[in-house]
Motif scaffolding. Sequence first.
Motif, mmCIF file in Angstrom:
data_model
loop_
_atom_site.group_PDB
_atom_site.id
_atom_site.type_symbol
_atom_site.label_atom_id
_atom_site.label_comp_id
_atom_site.label_asym_id
_atom_site.label_seq_id
_atom_site.Cartn_x
_atom_site.Cartn_y
_atom_site.Cartn_z
ATOM 1 N N GLU A 53 3.535 14.904 -12.924
ATOM 2 C CA GLU A 53 2.955 13.794 -12.119
ATOM 3 C C GLU A 53 2.034 14.331 -10.943
ATOM 4 O O GLU A 53 0.760 14.251 -10.708
ATOM 5 C CB GLU A 53 3.087 12.601 -12.387
ATOM 6 N N HIS A 54 2.974 15.237 -10.781
ATOM 7 C CA HIS A 54 2.561 16.271 -9.129
ATOM 8 C C HIS A 54 1.217 16.709 -9.602
ATOM 9 O O HIS A 54 -0.046 17.234 -8.352
ATOM 10 C CB HIS A 54 3.557 16.864 -8.514
ATOM 11 N N ASP A 69 7.014 22.737 -16.134
ATOM 12 C CA ASP A 69 7.742 21.827 -14.542
ATOM 13 C C ASP A 69 7.879 20.571 -15.400
ATOM 14 O O ASP A 69 7.015 20.062 -14.108
ATOM 15 C CB ASP A 69 7.070 22.263 -13.955
ATOM 16 N N PRO A 70 8.099 19.682 -16.405
ATOM 17 C CA PRO A 70 7.940 18.940 -16.451
ATOM 18 C C PRO A 70 8.873 17.374 -14.921
ATOM 19 O O PRO A 70 7.576 16.793 -15.430
ATOM 20 C CB PRO A 70 8.982 18.552 -18.113
ATOM 21 N N THR A 71 9.397 18.009 -14.902
ATOM 22 C CA THR A 71 9.812 16.900 -13.261
ATOM 23 C C THR A 71 8.683 17.014 -12.544
ATOM 24 O O THR A 71 8.503 16.013 -12.517
ATOM 25 C CB THR A 71 11.088 17.538 -12.863
ATOM 26 N N ASN A 72 7.481 17.731 -12.249
ATOM 27 C CA ASN A 72 6.293 17.623 -11.194
ATOM 28 C C ASN A 72 5.646 18.211 -11.965
ATOM 29 O O ASN A 72 4.402 17.502 -11.250
ATOM 30 C CB ASN A 72 6.290 18.671 -10.855
ATOM 31 N N LEU A 114 17.240 16.309 -5.260
ATOM 32 C CA LEU A 114 17.010 16.105 -6.157
ATOM 33 C C LEU A 114 15.691 15.482 -6.195
ATOM 34 O O LEU A 114 15.718 14.942 -7.022
ATOM 35 C CB LEU A 114 18.505 13.858 -6.178
ATOM 36 N N PRO A 125 11.467 16.082 -6.767
ATOM 37 C CA PRO A 125 11.219 16.540 -7.676
ATOM 38 C C PRO A 125 10.423 18.242 -6.794
ATOM 39 O O PRO A 125 10.436 17.433 -5.424
ATOM 40 C CB PRO A 125 9.945 16.158 -7.530
ATOM 41 N N ASN A 126 10.540 19.246 -7.587
ATOM 42 C CA ASN A 126 10.641 20.903 -6.430
ATOM 43 C C ASN A 126 8.836 20.878 -7.161
ATOM 44 O O ASN A 126 9.214 21.875 -7.863
ATOM 45 C CB ASN A 126 11.921 21.520 -6.625
ATOM 46 N N ALA A 186 8.948 25.099 -7.645
ATOM 47 C CA ALA A 186 10.015 25.574 -8.362
ATOM 48 C C ALA A 186 9.280 26.805 -8.939
ATOM 49 O O ALA A 186 10.247 27.413 -9.339
ATOM 50 C CB ALA A 186 10.567 24.313 -9.367
#
Length: 299
Positions: A163-164, A158-161, A16, A18-19, A22
């Motif tokens: 901030e990364h 890749d909005p999940t990441n 679950l 953040p990847n 990806a």
Amino acid sequence: MRTSFKRLFACCALLLAPNAWALNLFACEPEYAALAQELAPEARIFSATTALQDPHQIQARPSLIAQMRRADLAICAGAELEVGWLPMLQMKANNPKVRDGLPGMFYAAEQVDTLDRLDSVSRDMGDVHAEGNPHLHFSPQRLLRVAQVLTERLAQLDPTNAEHYRANFDDFSARWLTAIPVWEAKAAPLHGQAVIAYHSSFRYLFDWLGVEQAGDLEPKPGLPPSTAHLAGLLALTEQQTIMAVVHAGYQDRRGAQWLAQRAELPVVRLPFSTGQEGIDSLFALYDAVLEPLLAHVGE
């Protein structure tokens, strides 16, 4: 039972999380693969070319088509540098993500003001670029701007990441801005020097450092040096103080050697990108491109 539950929980948390890896990133040139490595180090990054290849002259090989087909984002210099092969690659890959005008197709030259833009071009001008010189990776400020825009493109895809990627940019930016004045101070003796170089490959480097490219080994962009043209350059060396004859690793050195031998000048072979001679980052590239030039100041 408790240990098994902890392991299951850890596995679920990993799945679950953040990847950052990806995305599949396709870089047309190794310098943009190196930039992608700074911003998305866990991504799958592929470079279509090497530092010892002329980025103008690439074949749309099956291996490149396969990589382009898998790409979520293609990162290229632009300004028509890849016009001879990238459109064919896009067509054969048939990947809707990396079509021009879509978020998955990123051209560095579109993000900055390029040098040497032309209002119009004709075939008799040689291999010139109306959108400006595409070799902008030797302009530290322009490259930083490209990195900033590329970061937001990665975040968009890749909005999940998001901030990364932004954290990686902040780290890269801080290190880059620290390095620039160090490079400039080191390169200060080069200011005002004149060279004869091949093509306009190092146009941004010379512009940044205040080096004059007094002559071009090509009679016209894309054409090999002719005897008559080299003779004209030899006459130029008798009229103006020239520090060295410069060429990139992928360029034919015979013309440079002919001129240098007769004009009693050193030949300087500069690395053009990352991935050669132990140059594994953009920072290492800038270090490596300064040393050979500085070695000939005052000779």
